[in-house]
Design a protein around this motif. Sequence first.
Motif, mmCIF file in Angstrom:
data_model
loop_
_atom_site.group_PDB
_atom_site.id
_atom_site.type_symbol
_atom_site.label_atom_id
_atom_site.label_comp_id
_atom_site.label_asym_id
_atom_site.label_seq_id
_atom_site.Cartn_x
_atom_site.Cartn_y
_atom_site.Cartn_z
ATOM 1 N N ILE A 17 13.228 -6.493 -8.944
ATOM 2 C CA ILE A 17 12.643 -5.284 -8.356
ATOM 3 C C ILE A 17 11.318 -5.108 -9.074
ATOM 4 O O ILE A 17 11.275 -4.967 -10.298
ATOM 5 N N GLY A 18 10.233 -5.145 -8.339
ATOM 6 C CA GLY A 18 8.898 -5.142 -8.933
ATOM 7 C C GLY A 18 8.447 -3.789 -9.453
ATOM 8 O O GLY A 18 9.068 -2.750 -9.206
ATOM 9 N N ASP A 19 7.329 -3.822 -10.171
ATOM 10 C CA ASP A 19 6.720 -2.612 -10.719
ATOM 11 C C ASP A 19 6.462 -1.607 -9.588
ATOM 12 O O ASP A 19 5.990 -1.980 -8.515
ATOM 13 N N TYR A 20 6.793 -0.362 -9.821
ATOM 14 C CA TYR A 20 6.542 0.759 -8.910
ATOM 15 C C TYR A 20 7.270 0.666 -7.571
ATOM 16 O O TYR A 20 6.973 1.421 -6.650
ATOM 17 N N ALA A 21 8.232 -0.214 -7.408
ATOM 18 C CA ALA A 21 8.879 -0.466 -6.115
ATOM 19 C C ALA A 21 9.431 0.794 -5.454
ATOM 20 O O ALA A 21 9.263 0.987 -4.256
ATOM 21 N N PHE A 22 10.112 1.639 -6.208
ATOM 22 C CA PHE A 22 10.689 2.867 -5.650
ATOM 23 C C PHE A 22 10.091 4.108 -6.298
ATOM 24 O O PHE A 22 10.669 5.185 -6.222
ATOM 25 N N SER A 23 8.947 3.971 -6.944
ATOM 26 C CA SER A 23 8.357 5.124 -7.623
ATOM 27 C C SER A 23 7.994 6.202 -6.607
ATOM 28 O O SER A 23 7.596 5.915 -5.485
ATOM 29 N N LYS A 24 8.217 7.415 -7.024
ATOM 30 C CA LYS A 24 7.938 8.618 -6.231
ATOM 31 C C LYS A 24 8.769 8.717 -4.956
ATOM 32 O O LYS A 24 8.414 9.473 -4.049
ATOM 33 N N CYS A 25 9.851 7.971 -4.865
ATOM 34 C CA CYS A 25 10.804 8.166 -3.764
ATOM 35 C C CYS A 25 11.692 9.336 -4.205
ATOM 36 O O CYS A 25 12.832 9.154 -4.634
ATOM 37 N N CYS A 26 11.135 10.523 -4.118
ATOM 38 C CA CYS A 26 11.717 11.710 -4.754
ATOM 39 C C CYS A 26 13.049 12.156 -4.150
ATOM 40 O O CYS A 26 13.767 12.949 -4.773
ATOM 41 N N ASN A 27 13.427 11.668 -2.984
ATOM 42 C CA ASN A 27 14.709 12.042 -2.384
ATOM 43 C C ASN A 27 15.762 10.939 -2.478
ATOM 44 O O ASN A 27 16.877 11.110 -1.995
#
Length: 183
Positions: A17-27
């Motif tokens: 899973i790469g850098d920032y892949a799910f970042s800011k997926c706040c839900n």
Amino acid sequence: DRREVLTSELPDCVELIGDYAFSKCCNLKEIKLPKALTYIGDHSFLGATSLERIIGGELVNHIGNSAFYKTKWLDMQKDFAVIGKTLYKYVGTSEYVLIPERVTHLASYSFADTCVKEVKSTQNITVNEGSFYRCKNLNYVHISMDEIPPFCFCGCDELKQEFTVSSVGKFGLYGCTSIERIA
């Protein structure tokens, strides 16, 4: 930065899973990690503040910087935030810590800024950058190390350890004024 993502189940063949892949997926509340997954990159779930359940990931041996920072999952951990074989973060309050047997890797900054005095492991462990960064009360680490990674013990003023290592990374022992011997 995808607000519509609530859960995720990645195919079992995914190894990284790469850098920032799910970042800011706040839900995002839940993720099922693939069976083949070994690597979680830097900031992968940073800002996924609703993430509270992580399933699987038994083979994970690398978790990047701030990968789970400010997630509900991290807040819910008791003493050790572990995924697979990697201790992502020590969140306990004990000064004397025995690392769980299933752990073979310490993520970068996994003990950083904690009040630990002594850390012990009964198995071989890979230590990464900044693992004990600014542990002001740290006296001893009972982990066999051939190399001291960058920033590993930076700011550990009370460290009284003797080291026999082949190399010391950048700022690996910076500010360690109580060290007795390095060979």
